[in-house]
Design a protein around this motif. Structure first.
Motif: not given
Length: 293
Positions: A96-102, A153-172
């Motif tokens: 029903s949506g787009l659910f992804f991380s980079v 106005e309605r919320k249709a999405g969100g963003i979550l940013v987390e560290r991955a090790g010392n040099d990485g960031v995962v954005i959901g």
């Protein structure tokens, strides 16, 4: 990176029986790779899984185990343990949506400026959806995507940013695409379909969003993370629905701060002008809730 339940998006094979909702066809992973993964581009790998707990958790684990390079994209047709900021749950029906991380590794940017990544992602998603879905997406600081449904106005999405090790960031990123009114988890939720999107083709939307994210991330990185030089700060302010409104920032320890949101500063913090005439910056990591005052 070897995700679980991988599917190539084709209509053949044992997975075909799972796609029972004809209004919600599966993503075509092969076509997405062909359109997005290039030798000279940011996106280095793209995988689609039918079902997982959290794409963010999976990609963080893969990055820390050395199984994912910068530019890895992990997409789920369904998430069973999706999380928002402060571990808030995010639920939606399958496909029903787009659910992804980079996974990003912004080595050229000082860590002090990495706080701009959720805001950058918001600008990129809003830009991509405007082009591909014809929907005006506003940004609620620091990590919500808003659409207008019936003048509200309605919320249709969100963003979550987390560290991955010392040099990485995962954005959901989670975006409600075809969520129907009777499927909304709360009355304040929305979707692109409910906002009268001209297209709800998830392949098209995802390509537009990832290309926009590649563009904005490239500009930000080239500017050494300076949000003013790359035009990011100006673009975020232009699309931020929070600015100009009176809000209450709920802080840890049952504390709160009330004021008019007047700016987003160079560190990505929301600046509130209080009745006492003081301008108080509030960081995303310092806030529990941001509500209308």
């Amino acid at each position: 990176m070897t995700p679980r339940d991988a599917d190539d998006g084709s209509s053949n094979g044992p997975a075909a029986s799972r796609w029972s909702d004809l209004d919600r066809p599966p993503l075509n992973a092969t076509a997405l790779r062909r359109g997005l993964v290039r030798p000279d581009g940011l996106w280095s790998a793209l995988d689609v899984v039918q079902r997982t707990g959290s794409t963010n958790a999976d990609l963080v684990a893969a990055a820390e185990a050395g199984r994912a390079a910068e530019g890895a994209v992990l997409i789920a047709e369904e998430q069973t343990a999706a999380r928002g900021r402060l571990d808030r749950r995010w639920t939606a029906p399958a496909r029903s949506g787009l659910f992804f991380s980079v996974l990003l590794r912004p080595a050229e940017v000082p860590v002090a400026r990495w706080g701009w990544l959720p805001l950058l992602t918001g600008v990129a998603v809003a830009t991509g959806l405007a082009r591909s879905a014809g929907v005006d997406t506003a940004l609620k600081w620091p990590n919500d995507l808003l659409v207008t449904v019936g003048g509200e106005e309605r919320k249709a999405g969100g963003i979550l940013v987390e560290r991955a090790g010392n040099d990485g960031v995962v954005i959901g990123v989670g975006i409600n695409v075809t969520l129907r009114a009777d499927e909304l988890p709360v009355p304040q939720a929305g979707s692109l379909a409910l906002a009268d999107a001209v297209s709800t083709d998830r392949d098209t939307l995802l390509r537009a969003v990832l290309r926009s994210l590649e563009d904005w991330y490239g500009r930000w990185r080239a500017a050494g993370g300076d949000p003013a030089v790359g035009g990011l700060q100006e673009a975020y302010a232009a699309g931020c629905a929070t600015l100009g409104r009176r809000v209450r920032a709920e802080l840890p320890g049952d504390r709160s701060l009330i004021g008019e949101a007047v700016a987003v500063d160079g560190d990505g913090r929301l600046v509130l002008a209080t009745r006492e005439g003081v301008q108080e910056p509030v960081g995303a990591g310092d806030i529990v809730h941001l509500r209308p005052a």
